[in-house]
Design a protein around this motif. Sequence first.
Motif, PDB file in Angstrom:
ATOM      1  N   ALA A 441       0.830  -1.213   0.000  1.00 25.54           N
ATOM      2  CA  ALA A 441       0.000   0.000   0.000  1.00 25.54           C
ATOM      3  C   ALA A 441       0.863   1.261   0.000  1.00 25.54           C
ATOM      4  O   ALA A 441       0.565   2.239  -0.703  1.00 25.54           O
ATOM      5  CB  ALA A 441      -0.921  -0.002   1.219  1.00 25.54           C
ATOM      6  N   HIS A 444       2.435   1.646  -3.441  1.00 21.91           N
ATOM      7  CA  HIS A 444       1.399   1.966  -4.433  1.00 21.91           C
ATOM      8  C   HIS A 444       0.941   3.417  -4.313  1.00 21.91           C
ATOM      9  O   HIS A 444       0.603   4.050  -5.334  1.00 21.91           O
ATOM     10  CB  HIS A 444       0.214   1.022  -4.252  1.00 21.91           C
ATOM     11  N   ARG A 465      -6.911 -11.352  -2.027  1.00 26.00           N
ATOM     12  CA  ARG A 465      -8.142 -11.027  -1.297  1.00 26.00           C
ATOM     13  C   ARG A 465      -7.872 -10.006  -0.196  1.00 26.00           C
ATOM     14  O   ARG A 465      -8.685  -9.099   0.034  1.00 26.00           O
ATOM     15  CB  ARG A 465      -8.746 -12.309  -0.705  1.00 26.00           C
ATOM     16  N   ARG A 466      -6.740 -10.132   0.473  1.00 22.95           N
ATOM     17  CA  ARG A 466      -6.393  -9.162   1.517  1.00 22.95           C
ATOM     18  C   ARG A 466      -6.221  -7.767   0.909  1.00 22.95           C
ATOM     19  O   ARG A 466      -6.676  -6.758   1.479  1.00 22.95           O
ATOM     20  CB  ARG A 466      -5.124  -9.598   2.240  1.00 22.95           C
ATOM     21  N   GLU A 468      -7.556  -6.673  -1.846  1.00 21.19           N
ATOM     22  CA  GLU A 468      -8.869  -6.192  -2.312  1.00 21.19           C
ATOM     23  C   GLU A 468      -9.665  -5.590  -1.156  1.00 21.19           C
ATOM     24  O   GLU A 468     -10.311  -4.551  -1.302  1.00 21.19           O
ATOM     25  CB  GLU A 468      -9.641  -7.357  -2.935  1.00 21.19           C
ATOM     26  N   ARG A 469      -9.594  -6.247   0.016  1.00 23.74           N
ATOM     27  CA  ARG A 469     -10.289  -5.705   1.191  1.00 23.74           C
ATOM     28  C   ARG A 469      -9.712  -4.355   1.609  1.00 23.74           C
ATOM     29  O   ARG A 469     -10.409  -3.516   2.178  1.00 23.74           O
ATOM     30  CB  ARG A 469     -10.199  -6.701   2.351  1.00 23.74           C
ATOM     31  N   ALA A 470      -8.422  -4.153   1.294  1.00 22.50           N
ATOM     32  CA  ALA A 470      -7.778  -2.878   1.632  1.00 22.50           C
ATOM     33  C   ALA A 470      -7.986  -1.834   0.540  1.00 22.50           C
ATOM     34  O   ALA A 470      -7.440  -0.726   0.625  1.00 22.50           O
ATOM     35  CB  ALA A 470      -6.281  -3.110   1.861  1.00 22.50           C
ATOM     36  N   GLY A 471      -8.754  -2.187  -0.494  1.00 20.62           N
ATOM     37  CA  GLY A 471      -9.038  -1.241  -1.565  1.00 20.62           C
ATOM     38  C   GLY A 471      -7.946  -1.133  -2.604  1.00 20.62           C
ATOM     39  O   GLY A 471      -7.887  -0.147  -3.342  1.00 20.62           O
ATOM     40  N   LEU A 472      -7.080  -2.132  -2.674  1.00 22.30           N
ATOM     41  CA  LEU A 472      -5.977  -2.133  -3.637  1.00 22.30           C
ATOM     42  C   LEU A 472      -6.270  -3.139  -4.743  1.00 22.30           C
ATOM     43  O   LEU A 472      -6.493  -4.324  -4.477  1.00 22.30           O
ATOM     44  CB  LEU A 472      -4.660  -2.492  -2.951  1.00 22.30           C
ATOM     45  N   SER A 473      -6.266  -2.658  -5.967  1.00 22.79           N
ATOM     46  CA  SER A 473      -6.523  -3.535  -7.115  1.00 22.79           C
ATOM     47  C   SER A 473      -5.208  -4.133  -7.592  1.00 22.79           C
ATOM     48  O   SER A 473      -4.202  -3.439  -7.726  1.00 22.79           O
ATOM     49  CB  SER A 473      -7.165  -2.728  -8.242  1.00 22.79           C
ATOM     50  N   CYS A 474      -5.215  -5.446  -7.845  1.00 22.21           N
ATOM     51  CA  CYS A 474      -3.993  -6.123  -8.292  1.00 22.21           C
ATOM     52  C   CYS A 474      -4.319  -7.132  -9.388  1.00 22.21           C
ATOM     53  O   CYS A 474      -5.473  -7.520  -9.571  1.00 22.21           O
ATOM     54  CB  CYS A 474      -3.293  -6.825  -7.131  1.00 22.21           C
TER      55      CYS A 474
END
Length: 791
Positions: A441, A444, A465-466, A468-474
Motif C-alpha cells: 500500500a 502503491h 483477497r487481503r 482487495e479488502r484494503a481497496g488495492l486492485s492487483c
Amino acid sequence: MALRDRFRRLVQKPGTVDLAPYRAVVAEAGTREARLRELTDADLTAAADMLRQSRAASTLRQSRAADTVRQSRAADTDVDLAELCALGREAAHRALGERPFDVQLLGTLGMLSGHIVEMATGEGKTLAGALAAAGHALRGRRVHVLSVNDYLARRDAEWMGPLYELLGVSVGWVGQSSTPEERQKAYAADVTYAPVSEVGFDLLRDRLVTTPDDLVLPEPEVVLIDEADSVLVDEAMVPLVLAGASELDPADPVYADLVRRLRPGQHYATDDEGRNVRLTSSGTRTVERELGGIDLYSPDNTDTLVAVNVALHAQVLLQRDVDYIVRDGAVKLINSSRGRVALLQRWPDGLQAAVEAKEALETSASGEILDSITVQELIGRYPTRCGMTGTALAVAGQLREFYGLEIAVIPPNRPCVRVDEPDRLYATATDKEVAIAEEIAEAHATGRPVLVGTLDVAESERLARRLERAGLSCVVLNAKNDAEEAAIIAEAGAAGAITVSTQMAGRGTDIRLGGTSSTDTARVVELGGLLVIGTGRYHSSRLDDQLRGRAGRQGDPGGSVFFTSLEDDLVAQYAPDAETNATPASDGRLDDRNAHWVVGHAQRVAEGVEVEIHRNTWRYNQLIGLQRREVLAERDQLLRGDHADRLMAERHASHHAELVETAGSEAVAEAARQVALFHLDRCWTEHLAYLADLREGIHLRSLGRGLDPLAEFNREAVPAGKKLLSRAVERAVGTFATLTATPDGIDLTAAGLQRPSATWTYLVHDNPFGSLDERALRGLIAMFRRKPRRP
C-alpha cells in the motif's frame, strides 16, 4: 580481476572460468567490424560458409580417433572465433536490428567452450545463445537448443530465424503437436529448438521403432540448454515416460470417500519432515469396519491396504492450489520450482488416480511403462553440453559433479543498481502478511510498481483477497492463468501496477519500466523502479535470486525485499526445533540476529537435503542406465542388421529353411527381426517394473539388517539385468519355432506379437513424498542438521 579469476580457477571455486581469453577474442572481433560492414548480405553469408568449410577441411586433417569430449572441444578451437563473433554481431545487427554487446559475445564464447554461462536478467541471453548455436553449427556440429516449453522453443526459433538465415545456418523447431514428418525435418536442420520433454519423448519412441526409416532423432552432438539450472538441477531426476495400454484398474472412489471422513490425530498421523502419513490404531479399526470387517494387514488384503494408503496420501498430503489445480475437469500438477502448470506431468499412476478420485473426476488413462529416461540421462547423451541461465553459481557444485560443467559468470553490460534490502522477519505468519500488505500500500500510494512473488497458488489468491479488502486492485498471475503470463508480466513495470504472482512467473519475459507503452518510464525511474517483494524464502536461495532478478534489468533502478516469519513452512519443516529468545516489536517484527539465522539455516538444510536426494536417486539410475545401454546396443543390432535372422537360422536351421522356401528369405529375415525386437522390448518393460518394485521395498529389508539400501538394490538388480538378454533370446527363439508361412508371407499376429494398442508420453512428477528410501534419507538428514551450533 584477471588475477582473482585465475585464483578461483586454481582452487576450483564456483565461477572459475577465466574470461580474459574471451575478452581478447571480443576485442579482436571489434577490429573487424568495419570490414564486415561493407559486405553485402550475400557476401556475409559466403563469409560464414567459408568458416564452415575451413572447419570441415581442418576436421579431415585430424585423427579420426579424436572422439572424446575433451578432444572434440580442443578441435573446436580451429575455427577463427574472432571472425565468428564479428560475423555474428554484424548478422544480428542486420537481421534483428540488435548489435550484440561485448558481454553477449563473452557469453557466446563461454557456450562455444562448453560452459554454463550466467548472465543477469535482461542481458540478452537468447541472442547470445543463438550466436553460440550458430557457431557450433558452423563448426559442423548439429545443435539442439532445449527450452522448458513449446512456446519458448517456437518463439526463439522464429525470432532468431533471420539471423540464422543470414549466416547460412538452417533452423527448425519441434513442439508437442509436431507430426513425425515435421520432427524429422526439424531435426535435420543445423539447429533445432525443442522443449526438453519432446526430445526425450522422441528418443523413447525411437527406442520402439521396428524399421530404421521410422527413426526421428539423429545422433546427439551438441546441446545448448536455456534455463540450465532449472533443467539440469530442478528437473534432473524427473523421468520422461512412454506408456502403453494395459488392463490396470483405476482408483476406486470408495477409498477416496472413506479417507475423506477420517480425522487427523485420531485416525491418522502425519510426519511433516518426511512428508508421510500413516493410519493410527483407531484409524485402522475404523477402515476395517467400513470395509466390511476385513483384516487390513492380512496377506489377502495387500491390494486394499495399498489403495487405502495411496488414497490417504492423496487426501492429506497433496493440497489443491498448492501441489495441483483443477482445470477443465482435470488435475493439473504445479511445477514447484516455477509456480506454473507442469505440462504433460502426472504422478505415478496409483497416486494420480487417487487424486482424481479425491476431486471426483474421471480417471485418466493408465498403463504400463514401456520405457523411461531421466532428464539428466537425456542430457548426458550429448558429447558437448553448454547452456545459459541467470542463476548458476548456487548450483556450481552439482553442475560439476553430475555433468562435468563449469560456470562462466558474465558481467552485466551496465552495473546493477538494484537495492536489495535485508529480510524483514516476523514472529507469526499473520504479522508478516499484515506487513506485506502495508508495504504494498505504501509503495502503491507513490505510484511505484510492485511485483509480489508468493510461494504457491493458494497464497497468491489469499494475498489478493487481503489487498482487495484494503481497496488495492492487483493482477494475479499463477498456474490458473499462466496462458496470460507474458501479457501480464510485461505490464508489471507500469506506474501503479500491483502484480501478485507465483515465484517463477515471467521468467524469460522482460519487465520494462513504465510498461509496454513506456509512457511513464521517467516517473517510475524517479520512484526507484520496480519493487519486488518475496512473501517468504524458497527452499533454494537460487529461487530467491531469480525473483530478485525481475527488477533492475540492464542497469534499471529497482528494489527487492523478502518478508519471512518463524511460522513459515520452510522453518517448520527444516528447523522445527530451532529456538530463539528474541522479543518481537509491537508489530511482530524481529530484529534479533539469531532469529534471522534460523531462517537461513532452514534454507541451507533444505538445499542440502535436495542435493543428497539428487545424488542418491542418481546412484540408483546409474545402474539402470548401464543396463539400458546394453539393451539398446543389442536392439540396434537387431534393427539395422541381419543379427536376428542369423540367430534363428543357427538355432532352428530346418524350420528356418522351410520358412524361406515358402515365403522367401526377405520375409523370413523381417519376421525374425520383428520377433526378436518384440521380445527384447517386452523383457525390458518387465525389467523396469521389477526394478521399480525392488527399489520401493528394498530399504525396508536393508533397514532391518543394517545394510546399505543401494548395495542391496545392486545385489539383486545386477543379476536380473544379466539374465535379461538371454531371456529375450530364448523367448524369441521359442516364438520363431511356432511361425507358419504361406507364399503371401508370415503371420506374426498369430504368434501373439501384439504390441500396445495405444501409447502415450508424459513426465512423472517427482513423487512429493519420495520413494521410501528417499523419505528415510530426508528424515535422517534433517535430524542430523536440525541442531547445529549457532554462530
